[in-house]
Scaffold this motif. Structure first.
Motif, short mmCIF file in Angstrom:
data_model
loop_
_atom_site.label_atom_id
_atom_site.label_comp_id
_atom_site.label_asym_id
_atom_site.label_seq_id
_atom_site.Cartn_x
_atom_site.Cartn_y
_atom_site.Cartn_z
N ALA A 1 29.42 38.52 47.86
CA ALA A 1 30.02 37.65 46.94
C ALA A 1 29.91 38.18 45.63
N ALA A 2 28.90 38.71 45.18
CA ALA A 2 28.68 38.97 43.79
C ALA A 2 29.76 40.30 43.63
N PHE A 3 29.62 41.21 44.52
CA PHE A 3 30.46 42.42 44.57
C PHE A 3 31.86 42.06 44.26
N ASP A 4 32.36 40.87 45.15
CA ASP A 4 33.90 40.57 44.83
C ASP A 4 34.15 40.06 43.60
N LEU A 5 32.91 39.46 42.98
CA LEU A 5 33.11 38.95 41.83
C LEU A 5 33.69 40.23 40.66
N SER A 6 32.62 41.21 41.10
CA SER A 6 32.77 42.41 40.14
C SER A 6 34.09 42.90 40.35
N LEU A 7 34.53 43.31 41.31
CA LEU A 7 36.15 43.78 41.80
C LEU A 7 37.06 42.85 41.05
N GLY B 1 29.04 46.59 38.93
CA GLY B 1 28.24 46.33 37.81
C GLY B 1 28.66 45.18 37.13
N PHE B 2 29.73 44.41 37.55
CA PHE B 2 30.50 43.37 36.70
C PHE B 2 30.27 42.11 37.14
N ASP B 3 29.04 41.61 37.92
CA ASP B 3 29.00 40.54 38.59
C ASP B 3 28.32 39.40 37.89
N GLU B 4 27.79 39.56 36.44
CA GLU B 4 27.27 38.64 35.71
C GLU B 4 28.13 37.36 35.44
N ASP B 5 27.67 36.43 35.21
CA ASP B 5 28.59 35.04 34.84
C ASP B 5 29.61 35.62 33.69
N THR B 6 28.96 36.24 32.78
CA THR B 6 29.77 36.62 31.57
C THR B 6 29.60 37.93 31.54
N PRO C 1 28.73 41.33 30.06
CA PRO C 1 28.32 41.55 28.62
C PRO C 1 28.94 42.88 28.00
N ALA C 2 28.80 43.00 26.74
CA ALA C 2 29.69 43.94 25.86
C ALA C 2 29.82 45.21 26.19
N HIS C 3 28.27 45.91 26.64
CA HIS C 3 28.43 47.06 27.28
C HIS C 3 29.03 47.35 28.46
N ALA C 4 28.95 46.36 29.36
CA ALA C 4 29.86 46.54 30.72
C ALA C 4 31.35 46.43 30.18
N GLN C 5 31.72 45.58 29.40
CA GLN C 5 33.13 45.26 29.12
C GLN C 5 33.58 46.58 28.53
N TYR C 6 32.85 47.51 27.77
CA TYR C 6 33.29 48.62 27.17
C TYR C 6 33.60 49.64 28.36
N ALA C 7 32.70 49.59 29.51
CA ALA C 7 33.15 50.55 30.57
C ALA C 7 34.58 50.09 31.40
N LEU C 8 34.60 48.77 31.36
CA LEU C 8 35.99 48.21 31.81
C LEU C 8 37.21 48.79 30.86
N ASN C 9 37.08 48.61 29.59
CA ASN C 9 38.02 48.82 28.72
C ASN C 9 38.37 50.40 28.79
N LEU C 10 37.15 51.29 28.90
CA LEU C 10 37.54 52.84 29.02
C LEU C 10 38.41 53.21 29.89
N LEU C 11 38.82 52.75 30.91
CA LEU C 11 39.67 53.07 31.96
C LEU C 11 41.15 53.31 31.16
N GLY C 12 41.69 52.61 30.28
CA GLY C 12 42.72 52.92 29.42
C GLY C 12 42.66 53.04 28.19
N SER C 13 41.64 53.64 27.65
CA SER C 13 40.92 53.40 26.33
C SER C 13 41.21 54.46 25.29
N THR C 14 41.28 54.13 24.21
CA THR C 14 41.28 55.22 23.13
C THR C 14 40.00 55.57 22.61
N LEU C 15 38.78 55.27 23.29
CA LEU C 15 37.47 55.64 23.03
C LEU C 15 37.08 55.29 21.53
N PRO C 16 36.86 54.01 21.31
CA PRO C 16 36.36 53.55 20.08
C PRO C 16 34.95 53.94 20.14
#
Length: 324
Positions: A28-34, A136-141, A143-158
């Motif tokens: 269930a947590a893995f499904d949330l992450s995906l 790694g994205f299964d927390e309720d919210t 966090p910023a460090h994990a969001q960076y990893a998601l954004n990186l996929l299409g990122s300009t690398l801030p």
């Protein structure tokens, strides 16, 4: 250096389990992450062993074949490791690394996937991402460090900046301030970014999957900015590992070394990690207690990127750029 293209909306991400799989109680947590990955606009497929429990998701050759199938598939734009573990290294002999060279795509993972990422970058000159696993994205919210990893996929690398606080999830110490320690003084350094989990790098040091000598020579003019994530190596084992790396020439062109917070510290001689790291690496700028690795928040690293690491007054900034 081969930098795969960043992802576009509706690109397909292949999730595989080259180390441990996802046990039933964690589905269930893995499904949330995906679902968080899909919410970024990407499609996701899974290989057969991803949702297998146990120490490893499948036999070594099976795990390698599932990974290799994704590497060969032109419809797959990125390969994402489902989770960490302990025994990814035993599938390396069966991986079709030539497929990765023929069809370069981002491969991302964290912790035990170090061995795969490091081989791809140092032996085959393909940039890889040491960041969150697919689960790694299964927390309720997120966090910023994990969001960076998601954004990186299409990122300009801030740029990534050191965080304000951390909480050690395995030790009852409460929230603590993030302070980057610079035992040899504040500095700014630029070089090729390279590293991973030191426990895993210790295992492949000197094996056919260690392409460090060639990599260091190939990018001699750039130098290397190293990062190390220590999971459970003792202070003594950390010293011995860094000593062996130094004697093998890993740090011949080191511009700086950053080491994260140790997840499970230990020492049978009551030695400090700082003491051991300083003794093993006497001639290079150091950052200790950095935002790297198993004690989040953590930065996302692109192995092979040109990086500028700045450390000053207990804080730091890491800026990455993709240049061949």
């Amino acid at each position: 250096m081969i930098f795969p293209p960043f992802l576009k909306p509706q690109d397909l991400i292949g999730v595989t389990a080259p180390s441990a799989g996802i046990a039933a109680e964690d589905h269930a947590a893995f499904d949330l992450s995906l679902s968080r990955i899909r919410a970024m606009g990407y499609r996701v497929c899974e290989t057969a062993s991803v949702r297998s429990g146990g120490i490893v998701s499948a036999a070594a050759d099976v795990r390698a074949n599932e990974l290799s199938a994704l590497l060969r598939d032109p419809a797959v734009s990125m390969v994402w490791c489902a989770s960490g573990g302990d025994f990814l290294l035993d599938m390396l002999p069966f991986v079709d690394f030539e497929a990765a060279v023929k069809h370069p795509k981002w491969v991302q993972g964290y912790s035990d996937p170090t061995s795969l990422l490091y081989t791809l970058t140092t032996r085959h000159d393909i940039a890889t991402v040491y960041g969150a696993n697919a689960g790694g994205f299964d927390e309720d919210t997120v966090p910023a460090h994990a969001q960076y990893a998601l954004n990186l996929l299409g990122s300009t690398l801030p740029p990534q900046h050191s965080f304000e606080t951390f909480t050690h999830r395995f030790r009852d110490e409460g929230e603590q301030a993030v302070v980057w320690e610079t035992p040899r003084g504040d500095f700014s350094a630029t070089g090729r970014l390279l590293g991973g989990c030191l426990d895993c790098l210790s295992d492949i040091l000197g094996t056919p999957y260690d392409g460090t000598a060639d990599f260091v020579e190939r990018y001699r003019a750039d130098g290397i900015v190293w990062y190390f994530d220590i999971f459970a190596l003792s202070a003594e084992a950390t010293y011995r590992t860094l000593w062996r790396m130094r004697e093998c020439g890993w740090f011949a062109t080191a511009r700086a070394v950053m080491v994260g917070r140790v997840c499970f510290p230990s020492s049978f001689m009551d030695l400090s990690y700082r003491e051991m790291i300083e003794q093993a690496l006497p001639d290079v700028p150091l950052v200790l207690e950095a935002d790297v690795g198993h004690v989040p928040p953590r930065m996302t690293m692109i192995n092979g990127a040109l990086a500028t690491l700045e450390a000053k007054d207990g804080k730091g900034t890491l800026t990455m750029r993709l240049e061949e």
